[in-house]
Design an enzyme around this catalytic site. Structure first.
Site, PDB file in Angstrom:
ATOM      1  NE  ARG A  13      12.269  56.342 -32.019  1.00 14.30           N
ATOM      2  CZ  ARG A  13      11.650  57.522 -32.052  1.00 14.30           C
ATOM      3  NH1 ARG A  13      11.693  58.319 -30.987  1.00 14.30           N
ATOM      4  NH2 ARG A  13      10.995  57.919 -33.124  1.00 14.30           N
ATOM      5  CG  ASN A 172       2.810  67.620 -33.068  1.00 13.47           C
ATOM      6  OD1 ASN A 172       1.601  67.447 -33.231  1.00 13.47           O
ATOM      7  ND2 ASN A 172       3.718  67.339 -34.004  1.00 13.47           N
TER       8      ASN A 172
HETATM    9  C1  UD1 Z   1       6.397  62.926 -34.550  1.00  8.49           C
HETATM   10  C2  UD1 Z   1       6.402  64.448 -34.665  1.00  8.49           C
HETATM   11  C3  UD1 Z   1       6.417  65.036 -33.261  1.00  8.49           C
HETATM   12  C4  UD1 Z   1       5.219  64.536 -32.484  1.00  8.49           C
HETATM   13  C5  UD1 Z   1       5.156  62.990 -32.486  1.00  8.49           C
HETATM   14  C6  UD1 Z   1       3.848  62.545 -31.928  1.00  8.49           C
HETATM   15  C7  UD1 Z   1       7.596  65.000 -36.712  1.00  8.49           C
HETATM   16  C8  UD1 Z   1       8.869  65.464 -37.297  1.00  8.49           C
HETATM   17  N1  UD1 Z   1       7.566  64.862 -35.395  1.00  8.49           N
HETATM   18  O1  UD1 Z   1       7.632  62.547 -33.921  1.00  8.49           O
HETATM   19  O2  UD1 Z   1       6.373  66.460 -33.327  1.00  8.49           O
HETATM   20  O3  UD1 Z   1       5.284  65.016 -31.158  1.00  8.49           O
HETATM   21  O4  UD1 Z   1       5.245  62.491 -33.827  1.00  8.49           O
HETATM   22  O5  UD1 Z   1       3.797  61.167 -31.781  1.00  8.49           O
HETATM   23  O6  UD1 Z   1       6.634  64.775 -37.426  1.00  8.49           O
HETATM   24  N2  UD1 Z   1       6.859  58.129 -40.878  1.00  8.49           N
HETATM   25  C9  UD1 Z   1       6.770  57.920 -42.227  1.00  8.49           C
HETATM   26  N3  UD1 Z   1       7.831  58.223 -43.019  1.00  8.49           N
HETATM   27  C10 UD1 Z   1       8.976  58.753 -42.539  1.00  8.49           C
HETATM   28  C11 UD1 Z   1       9.069  58.981 -41.151  1.00  8.49           C
HETATM   29  C12 UD1 Z   1       7.988  58.659 -40.352  1.00  8.49           C
HETATM   30  O7  UD1 Z   1       5.737  57.447 -42.717  1.00  8.49           O
HETATM   31  O8  UD1 Z   1       9.885  59.017 -43.347  1.00  8.49           O
HETATM   32  C13 UD1 Z   1       5.724  57.765 -40.006  1.00  8.49           C
HETATM   33  C14 UD1 Z   1       6.081  56.742 -38.950  1.00  8.49           C
HETATM   34  O9  UD1 Z   1       5.832  55.424 -39.433  1.00  8.49           O
HETATM   35  C15 UD1 Z   1       5.191  57.116 -37.798  1.00  8.49           C
HETATM   36  C16 UD1 Z   1       4.901  58.583 -37.990  1.00  8.49           C
HETATM   37  O10 UD1 Z   1       5.299  58.899 -39.312  1.00  8.49           O
HETATM   38  O11 UD1 Z   1       3.958  56.393 -37.828  1.00  8.49           O
HETATM   39  C17 UD1 Z   1       5.688  59.447 -37.007  1.00  8.49           C
HETATM   40  O12 UD1 Z   1       7.065  59.232 -37.177  1.00  8.49           O
HETATM   41  P1  UD1 Z   1       8.056  59.111 -35.954  1.00  8.49           P
HETATM   42  O13 UD1 Z   1       9.426  58.889 -36.479  1.00  8.49           O
HETATM   43  O14 UD1 Z   1       7.535  58.146 -34.980  1.00  8.49           O
HETATM   44  O15 UD1 Z   1       7.976  60.580 -35.378  1.00  8.49           O
HETATM   45  P2  UD1 Z   1       8.192  61.052 -33.884  1.00  8.49           P
HETATM   46  O16 UD1 Z   1       9.635  61.108 -33.592  1.00  8.49           O
HETATM   47  O17 UD1 Z   1       7.363  60.235 -32.974  1.00  8.49           O
HETATM   48 CA    CA Z   2       6.209  58.413 -33.183  1.00  9.18          CA
END
Ligand code: UD1
Ligand code: CA
Length: 464
Positions: A13, A172
């Site tokens: 995004r 969350n």
């Molecule tokens: C996530 C939460 C959501 C919460 C929100 C808060 C999950 C499934 N959802 O959503 O409930 O409200 O954060 O901000 O956890 N990342 C990895 N590896 C991956 C995917 C993501 O390291 O395979 C890291 C990303 O770099 C990021 C963090 O995890 O820093 C969160 O991932 P993101 O995809 O932004 O989750 P949200 O959709 O924001």
């Molecule tokens: Ca996020």
């Protein structure tokens, strides 16, 4: 307590070549904030989970910023979701309790973590999740509670099941503290059965809640803000700037209006930072200094009682106590303006020392120079420092006087107490206390102007 920071997401995004967590707010990459929160909360070990593509850049960045052996980077081979990333981090943990943070939630602080940790202990819970109640739950995961208000699950936005879940406004924050063994077991059981086909860290809640206690602890909605796109980046940054300004205000600094002070800047009490000022990088402002409207100061130090007048730009330079700069001055890198010196409007300096009490008040270029104590550099003076190949030095002795509109063709030295007449082009060294003058003698022709005007008027009349 060990701490895992998830930073391996694809950051789609952001629409950027740079990995999301290295985008900055208030002068630091997003990732630095949760890492620092973990350090401040006393984490013994911090595991940053990175993608294959970004691990090298992130590691270099963290080493440069923190140089801390407690911080390590681990690779998540594929972005298969936050649950998968947490598992990578958890493999490196060995303490009893673990905190999990997201690299994209910069507004979290040590206090958040301490609170969650004490809730975990007091309630003898297996997992504590920080939640926030918001007006618009947007893309955040929703905290699902049963009739007795017990937390039973977190449901992601794209997986909401019914009207009840759609109506939930407790979300969350993505900040968790839990028991390592319980988390590890639950992460081993979750699967990618959801809309996005990812392993969701949030799915451990439903799993753990079946047999142990999960608590959602409500916190300040600001601390939740995740940064997924550039709009949220800007929103998080404004909150961060307000926080930084408030921190300085409480410490005795007057910060007015929308001044933007980066997180890395130091300011002593009784300094005043006017509106529209931008203080960046490793900048230090000493007490009683005044930075007027619209100034930009980068990686520089400003001494006590100095006045930086409006719209001046200062970069990698130092300004001594009581000195005055601007308005509209530009100090380029390696300018050293000593105590009580004055640099006025439309004066540009670069790699130049202006010693104590010297003045250059108007319209000048002073590059590669050394200007002695109490010397006076007149309006329109230019240091001709560059011959197209090399830069050369101009040295002006203490107490020397450089008349307006002079050029000093470097390398050249003007001795102490010497006097350069206005309009002089100095190409040879000037001895101490000598006068240098190089201009064509003036000639006055009586009545010539009147005759010239008459002649020009006649020739204009003759034209058809
Ligand atoms: C996530 C939460 C959501 C919460 C929100 C808060 C999950 C499934 N959802 O959503 O409930 O409200 O954060 O901000 O956890 N990342 C990895 N590896 C991956 C995917 C993501 O390291 O395979 C890291 C990303 O770099 C990021 C963090 O995890 O820093 C969160 O991932 P993101 O995809 O932004 O989750 P949200 O959709 O924001
Ligand atoms: Ca996020």
């Amino acid at each position: 307590m060990d701490c895992i920071v998830l930073a391996a997401g694809r950051s789609k995004r952001m629409k950027s070549r740079l990995t999301k967590v290295l985008h900055t707010i208030a002068g630091r990459p997003l990732l630095h904030y949760p890492v620092r929160a973990a350090l401040d909360a006393g984490a013994s070990r911090i595991i940053v989970v990175c993608s294959v593509d970004s691990v090298a850049t992130i590691k270099t960045n963290l080493d440069a910023a923190f140089g801390n052996a407690q911080i390590e980077c681990q690779i998540q081979p594929e972005a298969r979701g936050t649950g998968d990333a947490a598992r990578v981090g958890l493999n490196r943990c060995n303490s009893d309790s673990v905190a999990i943070l997201c690299g994209d939630t910069p507004l979290v602080d040590a206090e958040n973590l301490r609170t969650l940790f004490s809730v975990l202990e007091e309630k003898k819970a297996s997992l504590v999740v920080q939640s926030c109640v918001v007006q618009e739950p947007g893309s955040y995961g929703r905290i699902v509670r049963d009739a007795d208000q017990n937390v039973v699950a977190i449901r992601e936005n794209s997986d909401l099941r019914d009207d009840y879940e759609l109506g939930i406004n407790e979300v969350n924050a993505g900040i968790y503290v839990g028991k390592r063994a319980v988390l590890a077991a639950a992460l081993g059981r979750i699967g990618p059965n959801n809309e996005q086909g990812e392993y969701y860290l949030t799915d451990v809640v439903e799993d753990i809640a079946k047999s142990a206690l999960v608590v959602a602890h409500r916190g300040n909605p600001d601390s939740l803000r995740g940064v997924n796109d550039r709009i949220q980046l800007e929103e998080a940054e404004s909150i961060m700037y307000q926080r930084i300004a408030r921190r300085h205000s409480l410490a005795g600094v007057t910060v007015r209006g929308n001044a933007r002070v980066e997180d890395t800047v130091e300011i002593e009490p009784d300094a005043t930072i006017e509106f529209g000022v931008s203080l960046r990088g490793r900048t230090k402002i000493e007490s009683d200094a005044l930075v007027e409207v619209g100034c930009i100061i980068v990686d520089s130090s400003i001494g006590r009682n100095a006045i930086i007048k409006p719209y001046s730009i200062i970069e990698k330079s130092s300004v001594g106590g009581g000195a005055q700069i601007g308005p509209f001055a530009r100090l380029r890198p390696e300018s050293i303006i000593e105590e009580d010196a004055h640099i006025g409007n439309f004066v540009e300096t670069k790699k130049t020392i202006v010693h104590r009490g010297a003045k250059a008040n108007h319209l000048s270029y002073l590059g590669d120079g050394d200007i002695g104590e109490k010397a006076n550099v007149g309006a329109g003076t230019i240091f001709c420092n560059y011959d197209g190949f090399k830069k050369h030095k101009t040295i002006i002795g203490p107490g020397a006087f450089i008349g307006s509109d002079s050029q000093l063709v470097a390398p050249v030295t003007v001795g102490p107490g010497a006097y350069v007449a206005s309009g002089t082009t100095v190409t040879k060294d000037v001895p101490a206390d000598a006068l240098a003058i190089s201009r064509v003698k003036q000639e006055n022709r009586p009545d010539y102007a009147a005759r010239l005007r008459a002649r020009l008027a006649r020739s204009a009349d003759k034209k058809p």
